[in-house]
Design a protein around this motif. Sequence first.
Motif, PDB file in Angstrom:
ATOM      1  N   SER A  95       5.444  -7.653  14.840  1.00  0.00           N
ATOM      2  CA  SER A  95       6.543  -8.429  14.273  1.00  0.00           C
ATOM      3  C   SER A  95       6.868  -7.988  12.854  1.00  0.00           C
ATOM      4  O   SER A  95       7.934  -8.350  12.327  1.00  0.00           O
ATOM      5  N   GLY A  96       5.989  -7.245  12.233  1.00  0.00           N
ATOM      6  CA  GLY A  96       6.214  -6.830  10.854  1.00  0.00           C
ATOM      7  C   GLY A  96       5.331  -5.660  10.470  1.00  0.00           C
ATOM      8  O   GLY A  96       4.314  -5.383  11.104  1.00  0.00           O
ATOM      9  N   ILE A  97       5.747  -4.955   9.422  1.00  0.00           N
ATOM     10  CA  ILE A  97       4.988  -3.817   8.889  1.00  0.00           C
ATOM     11  C   ILE A  97       4.850  -4.007   7.393  1.00  0.00           C
ATOM     12  O   ILE A  97       5.817  -4.371   6.704  1.00  0.00           O
ATOM     13  N   VAL A  98       3.649  -3.789   6.884  1.00  0.00           N
ATOM     14  CA  VAL A  98       3.391  -3.968   5.461  1.00  0.00           C
ATOM     15  C   VAL A  98       2.956  -2.649   4.831  1.00  0.00           C
ATOM     16  O   VAL A  98       2.399  -1.778   5.494  1.00  0.00           O
ATOM     17  N   ASP A  99       3.239  -2.505   3.557  1.00  0.00           N
ATOM     18  CA  ASP A  99       2.749  -1.370   2.762  1.00  0.00           C
ATOM     19  C   ASP A  99       1.799  -1.896   1.690  1.00  0.00           C
ATOM     20  O   ASP A  99       2.039  -2.973   1.107  1.00  0.00           O
ATOM     21  N   PHE A 100       0.734  -1.136   1.435  1.00  0.00           N
ATOM     22  CA  PHE A 100      -0.209  -1.521   0.388  1.00  0.00           C
ATOM     23  C   PHE A 100       0.392  -1.223  -0.980  1.00  0.00           C
ATOM     24  O   PHE A 100       1.043  -0.196  -1.182  1.00  0.00           O
ATOM     25  N   LYS A 101       0.137  -2.116  -1.923  1.00  0.00           N
ATOM     26  CA  LYS A 101       0.602  -1.908  -3.291  1.00  0.00           C
ATOM     27  C   LYS A 101      -0.267  -0.886  -4.014  1.00  0.00           C
ATOM     28  O   LYS A 101       0.167  -0.290  -5.003  1.00  0.00           O
ATOM     29  N   VAL A 102      -1.501  -0.737  -3.560  1.00  0.00           N
ATOM     30  CA  VAL A 102      -2.377   0.320  -4.059  1.00  0.00           C
ATOM     31  C   VAL A 102      -2.715   1.216  -2.873  1.00  0.00           C
ATOM     32  O   VAL A 102      -2.326   0.945  -1.746  1.00  0.00           O
ATOM     33  N   THR A 103      -3.441   2.295  -3.141  1.00  0.00           N
ATOM     34  CA  THR A 103      -3.765   3.229  -2.065  1.00  0.00           C
ATOM     35  C   THR A 103      -4.732   2.600  -1.073  1.00  0.00           C
ATOM     36  O   THR A 103      -5.787   2.082  -1.461  1.00  0.00           O
ATOM     37  N   ASN A 104      -4.369   2.647   0.192  1.00  0.00           N
ATOM     38  CA  ASN A 104      -5.276   2.235   1.262  1.00  0.00           C
ATOM     39  C   ASN A 104      -6.087   3.460   1.672  1.00  0.00           C
ATOM     40  O   ASN A 104      -5.533   4.432   2.156  1.00  0.00           O
ATOM     41  N   PRO A 105      -7.404   3.445   1.485  1.00  0.00           N
ATOM     42  CA  PRO A 105      -8.201   4.657   1.734  1.00  0.00           C
ATOM     43  C   PRO A 105      -8.353   5.022   3.203  1.00  0.00           C
ATOM     44  O   PRO A 105      -9.288   5.748   3.546  1.00  0.00           O
ATOM     45  N   GLY A 106      -7.491   4.545   4.054  1.00  0.00           N
ATOM     46  CA  GLY A 106      -7.523   5.002   5.436  1.00  0.00           C
ATOM     47  C   GLY A 106      -7.809   3.951   6.476  1.00  0.00           C
ATOM     48  O   GLY A 106      -7.873   4.266   7.667  1.00  0.00           O
ATOM     49  N   ALA A 107      -8.008   2.704   6.077  1.00  0.00           N
ATOM     50  CA  ALA A 107      -8.311   1.653   7.049  1.00  0.00           C
ATOM     51  C   ALA A 107      -7.055   1.292   7.846  1.00  0.00           C
ATOM     52  O   ALA A 107      -5.932   1.346   7.336  1.00  0.00           O
ATOM     53  N   THR A 108      -7.264   0.927   9.106  1.00  0.00           N
ATOM     54  CA  THR A 108      -6.202   0.341   9.916  1.00  0.00           C
ATOM     55  C   THR A 108      -6.339  -1.177   9.820  1.00  0.00           C
ATOM     56  O   THR A 108      -7.426  -1.716  10.062  1.00  0.00           O
ATOM     57  N   VAL A 109      -5.259  -1.862   9.438  1.00  0.00           N
ATOM     58  CA  VAL A 109      -5.312  -3.306   9.232  1.00  0.00           C
ATOM     59  C   VAL A 109      -4.232  -3.980  10.086  1.00  0.00           C
ATOM     60  O   VAL A 109      -3.064  -3.567  10.055  1.00  0.00           O
ATOM     61  N   VAL A 110      -4.654  -4.988  10.860  1.00  0.00           N
ATOM     62  CA  VAL A 110      -3.710  -5.795  11.638  1.00  0.00           C
ATOM     63  C   VAL A 110      -3.877  -7.254  11.226  1.00  0.00           C
ATOM     64  O   VAL A 110      -4.979  -7.702  10.903  1.00  0.00           O
ATOM     65  N   TYR A 111      -2.748  -7.986  11.227  1.00  0.00           N
ATOM     66  CA  TYR A 111      -2.722  -9.357  10.746  1.00  0.00           C
ATOM     67  C   TYR A 111      -2.237 -10.275  11.861  1.00  0.00           C
ATOM     68  O   TYR A 111      -1.246  -9.983  12.542  1.00  0.00           O
ATOM     69  N   PHE A 112      -2.945 -11.415  12.018  1.00  0.00           N
ATOM     70  CA  PHE A 112      -2.555 -12.450  12.977  1.00  0.00           C
ATOM     71  C   PHE A 112      -2.361 -13.758  12.219  1.00  0.00           C
ATOM     72  O   PHE A 112      -2.808 -13.905  11.068  1.00  0.00           O
TER      73      PHE A 112
END
Length: 857
Positions: free
Chosen positions: A182-199
């Motif tokens: 339903s949505g896509i987010v961008d990190f405000k700082v560098t994400n070192p490679g993790a995959t993150v999903v939000y519910f």
Amino acid sequence: MSVLKTSLRNFFAHKGRMALSAVAVLLSVAFVSGTLVFSDTMNTTFDKLFAVTASDVTVSPKNAAGNDETPQTGRPEALPASLVEQVRKAEGVQAAQGSVASTSVTVVDGRNKNVGPTGGAPTIAVNWTPNELRSVELVSGHEPRGPTDVVVDGATAEKHHLKIGDTLRTIAVTGDLTAKISGIVDFKVTNPGATVVYFDTATAQRGLLGKEGLFTQITADAKPGVGDDALKADIAAAIGDGYKLQTAAETADAGREDVAGFLDVMKYAMLGFAGIAFLVGIFLIVNTFSMLVAQRTREIGLMRAIGSSRRQVNRSVLVEAVLLGVVGSVAGVAAGVGLAVGLMKLMSAVGMELSTRDLTVKWTTPVVGLVLGIVVTVLAAYIPARRAGKVSPMAALRDAGTPADGKAGWVRAGLGLALTAAGAAALWTATRAAEAGPGSLWLGLGVVLSLLGFVVIGPLLAGGVVRALGVVVLRVFGPVGRMAERNALRNPRRTGATGAALMIGLALVACLSVVGSSMVASATEELDRSVGADFIVQSGTGQPIVPQAQEALEKVPALDHVTEYRWVDAKVTDPSGKVSTADMAATDPTYMKDLRRETTAGTLADAYGKGAMSVGSDYATEHGVKVGDVLTVAFKGGETAKLKVAAITADTGQVDKGAMYVNVATLAEHVPADRMPRSLLLLASAKDGQETQAYQAVKDALAPYPQYKASNQADYKEDLKDQVGQLLNIVYGLLALAIVVAVLGVVNTLALSVVERTREIGLMRAIGLSRRQLRRMIRLESVVIALFGALLGLGLGMGWGTAAQKLLALEGLGVLDIPWPTILTVFVGSAFVGLFAALVPAFRAGRMNVLNAIASE
């Protein structure tokens, strides 16, 4: 001032001859500087991430796993939702909210492809809260509003071509969560490679924790003017003991500790290889200055004749070394920054994202690079500088070059033989060690002493080895081959030093090849001897097996049985009252068929009886335990049990060495169902005659769960070989730097040797030597020097590897396997290295004007 002017004049007059030495300094300093910039950048990246995500105070369960740990149960420890209100009412708290997060998940797309990272970073499932907006911003779509919505990070969406409306399935031990993006987010700082999903919160609680009303953490923000430490004290007073409270700084420190091990291993490993490159570079610099001093003997003699003191001549050479060190180091620091950027791009390619926006160059990095480069260069030039200072004024009357010092040669030979003998004795002692700890110290001492011995004795060995190689390699080329052999033997010290540079890198290659090949052979033999299961199912990231995957496997009709294998932390108290921490293996009784374990006492089948267990022979010996003794076992998350020792297994191999076995049913009696650890792997055996059908059926059953791999014994052996091979390839790639520097040493030696023999080359050309023959002579000289270094290096490395394997045999890796194809390939490859190194010097020699060469002084 005259010394400085003389040094500057000589440096720029011979800048071409100094160039390759400067490149060696550049490469070595670049590796050090690049490593420091890369590690500092990674620290900056994680520091920014921890700073932006940490709340003023975080409340967690007392026994919660670390950020990089996967809980044995497959689900994180939880707090009751009622605790949020208690925290919110604490003095000093402005806002508090509960969060749910789990790393024990796998996310797959609509094509059943795992969209999680492959480079070691985690896959994280969390609930969407206003707290997330500290670190991310919603760039498209909307936040999750129900069980059918999921939000994903932008880097993962871009990498796997995900878009709004695509379906993602999140696999957890509590079941599968299927939702549309339903949505896509961008990190405000560098994400070192993790995959993150939000519910949404309710969905995350049900899907990750098994029910609503639970959180994994509670975050609290302070009222204006309230410090983090004061807020922590206020919350502790409100909720009491039994919880882990951390301020933002403590949370960040804990996060750094979680990644510190990985970062430190990378940093010190790369610095170690940089040190090897420096060591090889020393030989190049010593050779360069030795040859330059020899070629300037008449010039130095004239300087001494007109009044220059020994100290002034000595200082003149050292100032040249300082200039070389400064030029090489400055360029090396700049190249190091470029190397760090290249490493960041490489890490991004394998799954760890690093941004050049976080590129960190501390003031200490150029200082360390400059100091190291200059100090190493000056130390390497010290002996040639002393030799220059000893040139007498009478040398002005002689041709260039100084006679060899016979006394120094004998002293050198004696010292080299003594060091080599001491190194061999230390290596032999290591092979006779009864324990790996003391043996490894002897091994390290033996490696250092034998390496030093071969370096010192190199000129003595050069005569015999080069003559032997000449008979095999050079004599077929007739007079040209014999001249190449004599040129290599003309200055054994120079040949020894040039070969030693190549020897170091190849010795390490040979040693690691022997160790790696022996590890694979030992593991393969042990698998053949001890593993009876047809199939092994496990995750490459250490995630436990989810129930739905296990159920799918158990339904395969062609399987005879499926064996669970669970690890559980426990504290074991022996009959004397001594308490020790142990990892216990809880398995099904069919494990005895799947893994053949020898016993020194008792019967393993009895250990799977009610109220029984087994221990390893090392534990039994250390604690004086025998069959029939009763041990007190406190299971993590469960009760304390009294278990009788029914068997003692032999700790002779690597598989399950030291394991204590207990029946899964026994573990279930003392640990609640929701605290039971999940299986880390499953073992399965096919029904008689149905191995082929079962193999395909097992793969089909596990196809919906791409995080797990089903391997038969042949697959498992091949995977083991590939893993060791990949590790060795990385090491070989890093060692390539040392070998490149060594090749530069061969090039430099030949180039300076051609200059030294200019008149001689002109005379040979005048009496009929063709350009082609001249180039061939120089190439053959280079080949024999390279083969000399390779022969010493490979022989030394195989000795080290053999001694190391004897130590590994104490840990169960008892098969010595010499990888002859690799050794022979490296040896033959060294000849091509020699040919490559000679291309430019041979080309320049062939272009010499005959008359000018004869007229040169």
